[in-house]
Design a protein around this motif. Structure first.
Motif, PDB file in Angstrom:
ATOM      1  N   ALA A 272      14.981  38.225 106.476  1.00 38.35           N
ATOM      2  CA  ALA A 272      16.371  37.772 106.540  1.00 38.35           C
ATOM      3  C   ALA A 272      17.203  39.027 106.766  1.00 38.35           C
ATOM      4  CB  ALA A 272      16.782  37.083 105.247  1.00 38.35           C
ATOM      5  N   PRO A 273      17.760  39.211 107.971  1.00 34.90           N
ATOM      6  CA  PRO A 273      18.447  40.458 108.299  1.00 34.90           C
ATOM      7  C   PRO A 273      19.824  40.553 107.661  1.00 34.90           C
ATOM      8  CG  PRO A 273      18.650  38.912 110.099  1.00 34.90           C
ATOM      9  CD  PRO A 273      17.749  38.260 109.085  1.00 34.90           C
ATOM     10  N   ASP A 274      20.422  41.746 107.730  1.00 35.76           N
ATOM     11  CA  ASP A 274      21.815  41.894 107.322  1.00 35.76           C
ATOM     12  C   ASP A 274      22.647  40.908 108.137  1.00 35.76           C
ATOM     13  OD1 ASP A 274      21.246  43.950 105.588  1.00 35.76           O
ATOM     14  OD2 ASP A 274      21.697  45.533 107.023  1.00 35.76           O
ATOM     15  N   SER A 275      23.414  40.079 107.455  1.00 36.56           N
ATOM     16  CA  SER A 275      24.211  39.081 108.174  1.00 36.56           C
ATOM     17  C   SER A 275      25.267  38.477 107.268  1.00 36.56           C
ATOM     18  CB  SER A 275      23.311  37.966 108.719  1.00 36.56           C
ATOM     19  OG  SER A 275      22.637  37.317 107.653  1.00 36.56           O
ATOM     20  N   LYS A 276      26.195  37.780 107.908  1.00 36.21           N
ATOM     21  CA  LYS A 276      27.207  37.055 107.147  1.00 36.21           C
ATOM     22  C   LYS A 276      26.618  35.721 106.703  1.00 36.21           C
ATOM     23  CE  LYS A 276      30.801  35.304 109.304  1.00 36.21           C
ATOM     24  NZ  LYS A 276      32.131  35.226 109.977  1.00 36.21           N
ATOM     25  N   ALA A 277      26.854  35.395 105.446  1.00 36.51           N
ATOM     26  CA  ALA A 277      26.352  34.126 104.920  1.00 36.51           C
ATOM     27  C   ALA A 277      27.417  33.505 104.020  1.00 36.51           C
ATOM     28  CB  ALA A 277      25.064  34.345 104.141  1.00 36.51           C
ATOM     29  N   PHE A 278      27.225  32.225 103.736  1.00 33.41           N
ATOM     30  CA  PHE A 278      28.138  31.498 102.853  1.00 33.41           C
ATOM     31  C   PHE A 278      27.298  30.927 101.722  1.00 33.41           C
ATOM     32  CE2 PHE A 278      30.022  31.828 106.946  1.00 33.41           C
ATOM     33  CZ  PHE A 278      31.369  32.056 106.700  1.00 33.41           C
ATOM     34  N   MET A 279      27.708  31.227 100.491  1.00 31.46           N
ATOM     35  CA  MET A 279      26.864  30.965  99.333  1.00 31.46           C
ATOM     36  C   MET A 279      27.634  30.211  98.258  1.00 31.46           C
ATOM     37  SD  MET A 279      26.210  32.060  95.955  1.00 31.46           S
ATOM     38  CE  MET A 279      27.001  33.671  95.824  1.00 31.46           C
ATOM     39  N   LEU A 280      26.900  29.391  97.526  1.00 31.45           N
ATOM     40  CA  LEU A 280      27.452  28.789  96.312  1.00 31.45           C
ATOM     41  C   LEU A 280      26.384  28.779  95.232  1.00 31.45           C
ATOM     42  CD1 LEU A 280      26.107  25.774  96.135  1.00 31.45           C
ATOM     43  CD2 LEU A 280      28.005  25.129  97.596  1.00 31.45           C
ATOM     44  N   ASP A 281      26.823  28.643  93.994  1.00 35.19           N
ATOM     45  CA  ASP A 281      25.927  28.593  92.838  1.00 35.19           C
ATOM     46  C   ASP A 281      25.781  27.156  92.367  1.00 35.19           C
ATOM     47  OD1 ASP A 281      25.519  31.555  92.163  1.00 35.19           O
ATOM     48  OD2 ASP A 281      27.703  31.422  92.229  1.00 35.19           O
ATOM     49  N   HIS A 282      24.532  26.745  92.217  1.00 38.80           N
ATOM     50  CA  HIS A 282      24.253  25.404  91.705  1.00 38.80           C
ATOM     51  C   HIS A 282      23.502  25.524  90.392  1.00 38.80           C
ATOM     52  CE1 HIS A 282      23.025  21.222  91.458  1.00 38.80           C
ATOM     53  NE2 HIS A 282      21.787  21.640  91.259  1.00 38.80           N
ATOM     54  N   PHE A 283      23.935  24.748  89.403  1.00 39.95           N
ATOM     55  CA  PHE A 283      23.245  24.684  88.109  1.00 39.95           C
ATOM     56  C   PHE A 283      22.740  23.261  87.907  1.00 39.95           C
ATOM     57  CE2 PHE A 283      25.966  28.340  87.727  1.00 39.95           C
ATOM     58  CZ  PHE A 283      25.192  29.256  87.039  1.00 39.95           C
ATOM     59  N   GLY A 284      21.423  23.144  87.777  1.00 40.63           N
ATOM     60  CA  GLY A 284      20.838  21.827  87.592  1.00 40.63           C
ATOM     61  C   GLY A 284      19.463  21.759  88.225  1.00 40.63           C
ATOM     62  N   ALA A 285      18.843  20.596  88.117  1.00 40.33           N
ATOM     63  CA  ALA A 285      17.492  20.393  88.642  1.00 40.33           C
ATOM     64  C   ALA A 285      17.478  20.564  90.158  1.00 40.33           C
ATOM     65  CB  ALA A 285      16.982  19.015  88.252  1.00 40.33           C
ATOM     66  N   TYR A 286      16.329  20.914  90.683  1.00 36.32           N
ATOM     67  CA  TYR A 286      16.197  21.164  92.113  1.00 36.32           C
ATOM     68  C   TYR A 286      16.408  19.899  92.948  1.00 36.32           C
ATOM     69  CZ  TYR A 286      14.046  25.457  90.363  1.00 36.32           C
ATOM     70  OH  TYR A 286      13.797  26.637  89.695  1.00 36.32           O
ATOM     71  N   ASP A 287      16.111  18.732  92.359  1.00 40.47           N
ATOM     72  CA  ASP A 287      16.283  17.488  93.106  1.00 40.47           C
ATOM     73  C   ASP A 287      17.675  16.888  92.911  1.00 40.47           C
ATOM     74  OD1 ASP A 287      16.078  16.715  90.486  1.00 40.47           O
ATOM     75  OD2 ASP A 287      14.466  15.265  90.776  1.00 40.47           O
ATOM     76  N   ASN A 288      18.603  17.697  92.389  1.00 38.08           N
ATOM     77  CA  ASN A 288      19.969  17.217  92.151  1.00 38.08           C
ATOM     78  C   ASN A 288      20.982  18.149  92.824  1.00 38.08           C
ATOM     79  OD1 ASN A 288      21.994  15.590  91.079  1.00 38.08           O
ATOM     80  ND2 ASN A 288      22.150  16.811  89.217  1.00 38.08           N
ATOM     81  N   GLN A 289      20.682  18.511  94.079  1.00 37.84           N
ATOM     82  CA  GLN A 289      21.517  19.459  94.802  1.00 37.84           C
ATOM     83  C   GLN A 289      22.339  18.811  95.915  1.00 37.84           C
ATOM     84  OE1 GLN A 289      18.698  22.338  96.227  1.00 37.84           O
ATOM     85  NE2 GLN A 289      18.521  23.373  94.262  1.00 37.84           N
ATOM     86  N   MET A 290      22.384  17.491  95.940  1.00 35.86           N
ATOM     87  CA  MET A 290      23.023  16.791  97.046  1.00 35.86           C
ATOM     88  C   MET A 290      24.466  17.243  97.273  1.00 35.86           C
ATOM     89  SD  MET A 290      23.600  12.700  97.627  1.00 35.86           S
ATOM     90  CE  MET A 290      24.650  12.507  96.173  1.00 35.86           C
ATOM     91  N   TYR A 291      25.248  17.313  96.185  1.00 32.21           N
ATOM     92  CA  TYR A 291      26.663  17.646  96.361  1.00 32.21           C
ATOM     93  C   TYR A 291      26.865  19.126  96.678  1.00 32.21           C
ATOM     94  CZ  TYR A 291      27.775  12.979  94.788  1.00 32.21           C
ATOM     95  OH  TYR A 291      27.860  11.606  94.701  1.00 32.21           O
ATOM     96  N   ALA A 292      25.942  19.968  96.265  1.00 31.45           N
ATOM     97  CA  ALA A 292      26.020  21.381  96.651  1.00 31.45           C
ATOM     98  C   ALA A 292      25.887  21.497  98.163  1.00 31.45           C
ATOM     99  CB  ALA A 292      24.930  22.176  95.948  1.00 31.45           C
ATOM    100  N   TYR A 293      24.934  20.767  98.728  1.00 26.37           N
ATOM    101  CA  TYR A 293      24.750  20.806 100.178  1.00 26.37           C
ATOM    102  C   TYR A 293      25.902  20.121 100.908  1.00 26.37           C
ATOM    103  CZ  TYR A 293      20.246  23.077 100.380  1.00 26.37           C
ATOM    104  OH  TYR A 293      19.245  24.024 100.321  1.00 26.37           O
ATOM    105  N   LYS A 294      26.426  19.050 100.343  1.00 20.43           N
ATOM    106  CA  LYS A 294      27.597  18.412 100.948  1.00 20.43           C
ATOM    107  C   LYS A 294      28.779  19.379 100.971  1.00 20.43           C
ATOM    108  CE  LYS A 294      26.710  13.495  99.931  1.00 20.43           C
ATOM    109  NZ  LYS A 294      27.085  12.849 101.186  1.00 20.43           N
TER     110      LYS A 294
END
Length: 336
Positions: A272-294
């Motif tokens: 993964a090279p040096d690059s611009k990215a957009f990040m967020l923090d999610h707290f919870g189970a791995y199968d409960n990330q729907m709204y983070a991705y939305k």
């Protein structure tokens, strides 16, 4: 003879009446219902754009638990089809074909009823921004040839269809406003991602098989890293190159950041090279990330951005923390 003559006159009068009624009766119909939604059009349109999402707010899907739906073509694009078959007395069978789409504005479709009777019409869903969110208008129109148009003198298509349209729009409003509330809980941050090298196990994985894929892949990575005498330099993660809701498949990789090249059967190095990215923090189970991705999807659509790779970093070791609500995942979208 008199009887036959009288019968002929009655038939003639009946035919004349039918013709006159056919002339008077309208030959077409147009029904439209609207609702105000406290959510941006970008959020609402995700429920409208894809046929697979219509099941979540369709009033007919709600009333008929036997309905079976298939989607043909590239969902979300012109030419794709929503094909249903349900109870003959409730929803019957038919198909809707996407005839045009304008992102965050409109989808048009051709509706073909097959059972219990054949009929055709054209429908649409239109969205506009408002001061408090958006307005959704759902409508359809069609024609009824003589002599079937006579029924419109004794019945109203608006009265027949409005309750169903209102119910569907109410469900669309509920889903969209819930999405918007959950999305607002996340803060998307623009970051400068520093180059990392990963030992990886790649695969094309069905969604339902992901747990098994990760378990086997991390075991393989751990063994290969140990044999290569490499050092793990950060959290384990996953890279997603594609994510296809229609086929339920992802082209992906289980990864571990390392300080040197790792060799092993089925293991390869990616970067993964040096690059611009957009990040967020999610707290919870791995199968409960729907709204983070939305939240990330909505951010990219709102800012007219495209991404080419997704990275998840699993900051919390699930073996050391049994409380899933405390599991911390960093999710990165890498901008093109």
């Amino acid at each position: 003879m008199k009887v036959l003559k009288a019968l002929g006159i009655i038939i003639l009068v009946f035919i004349v009446i039918v013709i006159l009624l056919g002339i008077i009766a309208p030959g077409d119909f147009n029904v439209e219902r609207k609702v105000n939604i406290k959510a941006p059009v970008e959020v609402v349109f995700e429920h409208v754009k894809y046929w697979r999402n219509w099941q979540n707010w369709s009033p007919w899907a709600e009333m008929d638990s036997t309905m079976k739906v298939t989607v043909e073509g590239k969902d979300g694009e012109k030419g794709s089809k929503y094909i249903w078959k349900g109870h003959p007395e409730l929803t019957g069978s038919g198909e809707m074909t996407n005839t045009g789409i304008k992102d965050n504005e409109e989808i048009t479709y051709h509706l073909h009823f097959i059972e219990p009777w054949e009929d055709q019409s054209d429908g649409y869903m239109r969205l506009i921004n408002t001061e408090n969110g958006s307005e959704a208008a759902w409508g359809f129109s069609g024609e009824s040839a003589f002599p079937f148009n006579i029924m419109f003198l004794f019945m109203s298509m608006e009265d027949m269809m409005a309750p169903d349209f209102d119910r569907g729009l109410a469900k669309l409003k509920e889903l969209s406003e819930k999405d918007n509330t959950e999305i607002q809980k996340y803060e998307v941050k623009e970051v400068e991602f520093k180059e990392k090298k990963y030992a990886a196990v790649k695969g094309k994985v069905n969604f339902k098989n992901m747990h098994e894929f990760f378990s086997a892949s991390y075991a393989k990575l751990g063994e290969a890293i140990g044999k290569s005498r490499a050092r793990i330099e950060g959290a384990a993660g996953a890279v997603y190159y594609t994510w296809d809701e229609q086929t339920q498949m992802s082209d992906m990789a289980a990864v571990m950041p390392v300080n040197k090249t790792v060799k092993g059967e089925g293991v390869e190095m990616i970067e993964a090279p040096d690059s611009k990215a957009f990040m967020l923090d999610h707290f919870g189970a791995y199968d409960n990330q729907m709204y983070a991705y939305k939240a990330l999807d909505y951010y990219f659509k709102k800012n007219k951005l495209d991404f080419n790779m997704v990275l998840e970093e699993y900051i919390t070791n699930p073996m050391a923390e049994p409380d899933t609500s405390k599991w911390h995942t960093k999710i990165y979208f890498f901008a093109k």
